[in-house]
Write an enzyme that holds these catalytic residues in place. Structure first.
Site, PDB file in Angstrom:
ATOM      1  CE  LYS A 171      -3.230  -2.052   3.282  1.00  0.00           C
ATOM      2  NZ  LYS A 171      -3.744  -1.870   4.679  1.00  0.00           N
ATOM      3  N   GLY A 172       2.092   1.121   0.456  1.00  0.00           N
ATOM      4  CA  GLY A 172       2.938   2.279   0.740  1.00  0.00           C
ATOM      5  C   GLY A 172       3.118   3.275  -0.393  1.00  0.00           C
ATOM      6  CG  ASP A 223       6.737   2.239   0.077  1.00  0.00           C
ATOM      7  OD1 ASP A 223       7.449   1.348  -0.433  1.00  0.00           O
ATOM      8  OD2 ASP A 223       6.056   2.040   1.094  1.00  0.00           O
ATOM      9  CG  ASP A 268      14.647  -1.360   4.988  1.00  0.00           C
ATOM     10  OD1 ASP A 268      15.710  -0.777   5.209  1.00  0.00           O
ATOM     11  OD2 ASP A 268      14.001  -1.946   5.876  1.00  0.00           O
ATOM     12  CE  LYS A 287      14.757   2.900   6.228  1.00  0.00           C
ATOM     13  NZ  LYS A 287      14.048   2.020   7.206  1.00  0.00           N
ATOM     14  CG  PHE A 318      10.303   2.535  10.849  1.00  0.00           C
ATOM     15  CD1 PHE A 318      10.560   1.369  10.123  1.00  0.00           C
ATOM     16  CD2 PHE A 318       8.991   2.982  10.931  1.00  0.00           C
ATOM     17  CE1 PHE A 318       9.526   0.663   9.516  1.00  0.00           C
ATOM     18  CE2 PHE A 318       7.949   2.279  10.328  1.00  0.00           C
ATOM     19  CZ  PHE A 318       8.222   1.118   9.619  1.00  0.00           C
ATOM     20  CB  VAL A 319      10.930   7.338   7.098  1.00  0.00           C
ATOM     21  CG1 VAL A 319      12.286   7.902   7.456  1.00  0.00           C
ATOM     22  CG2 VAL A 319      11.058   6.314   5.974  1.00  0.00           C
ATOM     23  CG  ASP A 359       2.382   1.056   7.324  1.00  0.00           C
ATOM     24  OD1 ASP A 359       3.265   0.820   6.482  1.00  0.00           O
ATOM     25  OD2 ASP A 359       1.899   0.181   8.073  1.00  0.00           O
ATOM     26  NE  ARG A 394      -0.904   2.249   4.936  1.00  0.00           N
ATOM     27  CZ  ARG A 394       0.123   1.454   4.630  1.00  0.00           C
ATOM     28  NH1 ARG A 394       1.113   1.917   3.909  1.00  0.00           N
ATOM     29  NH2 ARG A 394       0.149   0.203   5.045  1.00  0.00           N
TER      30      ARG A 394
HETATM   31  P1  IMP Z   1      12.408  -4.334   1.893  1.00  0.00           P
HETATM   32  O1  IMP Z   1      11.894  -5.628   1.347  1.00  0.00           O
HETATM   33  O2  IMP Z   1      13.187  -4.529   3.149  1.00  0.00           O
HETATM   34  O3  IMP Z   1      13.155  -3.509   0.873  1.00  0.00           O
HETATM   35  O4  IMP Z   1      11.166  -3.514   2.400  1.00  0.00           O
HETATM   36  C1  IMP Z   1      10.295  -2.989   1.549  1.00  0.00           C
HETATM   37  C2  IMP Z   1       9.025  -2.528   2.232  1.00  0.00           C
HETATM   38  O5  IMP Z   1       9.133  -2.414   3.652  1.00  0.00           O
HETATM   39  C3  IMP Z   1       8.709  -1.135   1.748  1.00  0.00           C
HETATM   40  O6  IMP Z   1       8.035  -1.150   0.541  1.00  0.00           O
HETATM   41  C4  IMP Z   1       7.908  -0.580   2.900  1.00  0.00           C
HETATM   42  O7  IMP Z   1       6.547  -0.899   2.739  1.00  0.00           O
HETATM   43  C5  IMP Z   1       8.476  -1.256   4.118  1.00  0.00           C
HETATM   44  N1  IMP Z   1       9.470  -0.386   4.789  1.00  0.00           N
HETATM   45  C6  IMP Z   1      10.807  -0.487   4.775  1.00  0.00           C
HETATM   46  N2  IMP Z   1      11.389   0.492   5.489  1.00  0.00           N
HETATM   47  C7  IMP Z   1      10.370   1.250   5.974  1.00  0.00           C
HETATM   48  C8  IMP Z   1      10.327   2.449   6.784  1.00  0.00           C
HETATM   49  O8  IMP Z   1      11.328   3.044   7.210  1.00  0.00           O
HETATM   50  N3  IMP Z   1       9.079   2.905   7.035  1.00  0.00           N
HETATM   51  C9  IMP Z   1       7.926   2.311   6.594  1.00  0.00           C
HETATM   52  N4  IMP Z   1       7.942   1.219   5.832  1.00  0.00           N
HETATM   53  C10 IMP Z   1       9.135   0.689   5.533  1.00  0.00           C
HETATM   54 MG    MG Z   2       6.113  -0.972   0.006  1.00  0.00          MG
END
Ligand code: IMP
Ligand code: MG
Length: 174
Positions: free
Chosen positions: A42-43, A98, A101, A129, A150-151, A157, A163
């Site tokens: 949803k982000g 969005d 990470d 990030k 954490f943003v 969210d 959001r």
């Molecule tokens: P990844 O698989 O670790 O790259 O994470 C991806 C998903 O985790 C993103 O699309 C976000 O929905 C969520 N996410 C990662 N870091 C943050 C953060 O700092 N705040 C909020 N959501 C996050």
């Molecule tokens: Mg996401």
């Protein structure tokens, strides 16, 4: 638990200014090409809404959802909870994300999409990030690089809250 915001990290104005710039770049890049903007829910829903209006060339919009996160910890597992039925061999696909990470979510999604033979496959992410990356995944366009915090806000969210904020803030976990 609501409204635990430590500081504003990226203002509404900064976000909108960058989106306008990226919109211009993408307009030139995809002019005359069948473009599918693929929003990862949803982000990314607010970023998608602003970005698609900044791209001044025709496009189609689609939504996918993947689950890989619970609260503030990455689980490392990815489940596609909403998929698309498009014939991707007819589209230049631009994934709209969005935040990247660990990169685990997008690596899983791009693997699946590549198998469907899109005309091209690129990634635009609002936030990157890089300090947390667990693989070699890179966005083609990243609007802002953020530190290991954490943003929240502008679609992002913490347990489904924040959001609706128009800016990016740092979550206060104290
Ligand atoms: P990844 O698989 O670790 O790259 O994470 C991806 C998903 O985790 C993103 O699309 C976000 O929905 C969520 N996410 C990662 N870091 C943050 C953060 O700092 N705040 C909020 N959501 C996050
Ligand atoms: Mg996401």
């Amino acid at each position: 638990m609501y409204r635990k915001i430590k500081q504003e990290l990226i203002s509404q104005e900064e976000i909108q200014e960058k989106i306008a710039q990226v919109g211009t770049t993408l307009t030139q890049q995809y002019q005359g090409k069948p473009l599918l903007l693929l929003c990862i829910l949803k982000g990314s829903f607010i970023f998608m809404a602003d970005l698609c209006r900044a791209i001044k060339t025709p496009c189609e919009i689609a939504f996918m959802a993947a689950k890989s996160y619970s609260a503030t910890e990455s689980t490392g597992k990815v489940e596609i909870t909403l998929d698309i039925a498009h014939d991707l061999s007819k589209y230049h696909v631009l994934i709209v994300e969005d935040i990247i990470d660990t990169g685990i979510t997008l690596a899983a999604i791009t693997d699946i999409l590549k198998q469907r033979n899109p005309l091209s496959l690129k990634i635009v992410t609002l936030l990157d990030k890089p300090s947390k990356r667990k693989n070699s995944l890179k966005a083609d366009i990243s609007l802002f690089t953020v530190p290991d915090l954490f943003v929240i806000g502008y679609g992002l969210d913490c347990s489904e809250h924040y959001r609706e904020l128009p800016y990016i803030g740092v979550y206060d976990d104290e």
